[in-house]
Design a protein around this motif. Structure first.
Motif: not given
Length: 679
Positions: A7-12, A14-20
């Motif tokens: 989850l933490i790796s997904r917060l950073s 580059d894709e906005d959809a993944v971060k959201k």
């Protein structure tokens, strides 16, 4: 563990959809303390802060919500930086989206409230907390407070609640943690921006269920403010206090501008009644604010500034009167402040009362918890003070009557303010105050007085009432019997004629009936018409021995069937005979109890009063209970007034039943002396 790392790796990412999507999942999990600890341990806070600082749209909303929930767990304070605070303040001022504003406000609430709510360590962060932490950011966005107050009128109830919660946090922090005594300026700024009006509207709205807790906290903070102002002693060494008193003096003069010029150009001899002419008791006004403190000063100066012409006129009118007849304007204002202070129970903190939160669980009990009129303190003070002036004039009061007039005003405030429903408009309350009749106030005062004694003495007062009722019964019995002793005329159409209201009284004979002095016989005589004089007892040849009477019956309305016709004249216009009749039954002689019961005498009263007097008089003479509504009302009236007269002479706090007063000495008194508690 791996799930949190992912989850933490997904917060950073580059894709906005993944971060959201990642931060969306995070906001629902971060409230778990164990999850939060692992998230922080693996360095997730840095990623979350970056999202709060640099993202937009829903990603930003989810990040702010997650960060606020982390702060609610008292974690993550190391990452509360001035940069983050500035970003959040900027969002509140400039951003229109509700979901972003909610999270931003929640973060500021946590920051401002942290010293007030947290008992744990702040970690390694040593920066400022409370309102001081927001000052640099607010300085860059001076419209912050205005925007915050404007949010209180939002159609989104959750946003209203968050805005009010943040305002509450700022107020509480300013009051409790301000070492520079700048909190009055901050509070005044909020008031000037319209926070009182906005919260008043919310308190009277139907949205209370969603806003109950922040509204209750605002109400409690209002009480805290009132207490703080009351605790500040008026001191002439303080520039602000000295200026306020000087302003009162100048505004009371016929031409304050001219007076101000003359004070600057030449020194005048001091006025020996400079302050007494304004209604103070002495020439040391600061001392007289002792009970209400600076709160009393604020109320008085606020009244004067908003009613300059009226105040000046009252001062001139009162000073034209003899000293003992003058209304003490200033002391009346201080008395009103004290009355309002006790009416709203300002010393009692709503937040410390667990019953309040039980009340909030039911919408039907909101009137018990919320007192929106508390927010209209200034207007209530003005209306009550103007009513004081009117009552002083209407009652022709003098100096020694001050406490009596103040008590009338206290009763009025209790009735108009204390008993007003939550949704009542303040203008209605003001109008009722200004128009309340003196006689109505007197009745309210007696009702409240009786209720106070009832609560204080309980069953003891009930015993007193029963004793008084017995005395009232004896009094009314004697009055009714005296009516019989006085005698009365009754139409006597005869036994063979039907009783009809259409029968003309001028064409029927009359009967005069009178009770003997020894109260044992009814004397009567029939006449062709009423005589111009009252016949004497010896002129009445017929008599009825009351010992032979077995019963008295009538169609007079009894007390249990009171109607609109229970008083007044029974005969219609034109002197037509009414159908009301009193029939006395008995036996032919007092000794002949073996025969049948017969009608001994029939009376036709012309009015309800006469019917009540004679029917109940005969019944009470025979040892029976009265039955008419008029007699019942008279007994209750005598009982009530007797009780009120006694209550006026005894303080309800006197507990004579548990600790009786000392019995006076009988030395130098005769045998007729007696001691009565109530007389």
């Amino acid at each position: 563990m791996d799930e949190i790392t992912d989850l933490i790796s997904r917060l950073s990412n580059d894709e906005d959809a993944v971060k959201k999507m990642a931060v969306f999942r995070l906001q629902s999990s971060i409230g778990d303390p164990s999850f939060a600890e692992v998230f922080i341990a693996q360095g997730g806070l840095a990623q979350l802060r970056n999202l709060a600082l640099y993202s937009n749209g829903n990603t930003l909303a989810y990040a702010l919500t997650s960060f606020s929930r982390l702060l609610e767990l008292d974690k993550g304070w190391d990452y509360v930086t001035p940069e983050l605070i500035s970003r959040v303040v900027e969002l509140i001022v400039t951003h229109p989206l509700v979901n972003i504003l909610r999270g931003a406000m929640s973060i500021l609430v946590a920051i401002v409230s942290h010293p007030h709510t947290s008992n744990t360590s702040r970690g390694s962060y040593n920066g400022p907390f409370g309102f001081r932490a927001l000052k640099p950011a607010i300085a860059m966005h001076p419209q912050f407070l205005e925007m915050l107050v404007n949010r209180l009128s939002s159609a989104d109830h959750a946003l209203c609640a968050n805005s009010l919660q943040l305002i509450n946090s700022l107020m509480r922090n300013a009051i409790t943690n301000d070492s520079d005594n700048e909190w009055p300026k901050f509070i005044k700024r909020l008031q000037d921006l319209g926070v009182i009006k906005a919260v008043f509207v919310l308190m009277q709205s139907s949205a209370l269920q969603d806003l109950a807790h922040p509204l209750l906290e605002f109400q409690a903070l209002t009480k805290v403010l009132l207490r703080r102002w009351r605790e500040i002693k008026v001191d002439l060494e303080t520039k602000e206090h000295r200026a306020a008193l000087k302003g009162l003096h100048l505004l009371s003069l016929p031409d304050p501008k001219q007076e101000s010029k003359s004070l600057g150009s030449q020194r005048r001899a001091p006025n020996p009644e400079k302050w007494r002419r304004l209604g103070f008791r002495t020439e040391s006004p600061a001392w007289e604010f002792g009970e209400v403190g600076f709160l009393g000063m604020m109320d008085l100066t606020d009244f004067v500034r908003k009613n300059e012409d009226g105040f000046r006129k009252v001062v001139m009118e009162e000073n034209a009167k003899p000293v003992e007849q003058r209304c003490p304007i200033a002391n009346a204002s201080l008395a009103i402040t004290s009355i309002l202070y006790h009416q709203f129970e300002v010393d009692k903190s709503d937040l410390d009362d667990p019953k309040i939160y039980q009340v909030l669980e039911s919408r039907t009990n909101y009137d018990r918890a919320f007192k929106p009129l508390l927010l209209q303190w200034s207007r209530l003070h003005t209306a009550a003070l103007l009513t004081f002036f009117r009552l002083w004039r209407d009652t022709k009061a003098e100096s020694e009557d001050f406490d009596k007039v103040a008590e009338l005003v206290r009763v009025m405030v209790y009735h108009t303010v204390g008993r007003s429903p939550r949704t009542r408009d303040v203008q209605e309350v003001e109008d009722e105050m200004l128009n309340m009749d003196l006689s109505h106030l007197r009745n309210l005062q007696m009702d409240i007085l009786e209720q106070s004694y009832e609560n204080a003495w309980g069953s003891h007062l009930g015993n007193v009432r029963e004793d008084l009722k017995a005395e009232a019964m004896q009094f009314v019995k004697e009055q009714r019997i005296r009516c019989l002793l006085q005698g009365a005329w009754f139409p006597n159409p005869g036994n063979n004629k039907s009783i009809s209201s259409k029968l003309d009284l001028r064409n029927v004979p009359w009967r005069y009936v009178k009770l003997s002095h020894n109260r044992r016989f009814l004397h009567y005589c029939d006449y062709d018409a009423e005589t111009p004089y009252e016949p004497k007892l010896e002129e009445l040849p017929e008599k009825l021995d009351l010992s032979s009477v077995s019963s008295v019956v009538s169609n007079v309305v009894p007390a249990s069937v009171v109607s609109d016709h229970s008083s007044g004249t029974l005969t219609p216009t034109g002197s037509k005979l009414a159908s009301t009749k009193i029939t006395i039954h008995g036996y032919a002689s007092s000794a002949g109890l073996k025969g049948n019961e017969i009608v001994l005498l029939t009376l036709h009263p012309q009015t309800h009063s006469t019917a009540s007097e004679w029917l109940d008089g005969l019944l009470m003479l025979l040892g029976q209970q009265p039955i008419t509504s008029e007699t019942s009302k008279l007994i209750n009236m005598v009982t009530t007034y007797g009780l009120k007269i006694r209550l006026l002479n005894v303080r309800y706090t006197d507990n004579y039943y548990n600790s009786p007063p000392e019995i006076p000495s009988r030395e130098d008194v005769d045998e007729d002396y007696y001691y009565s508690l109530f007389v």
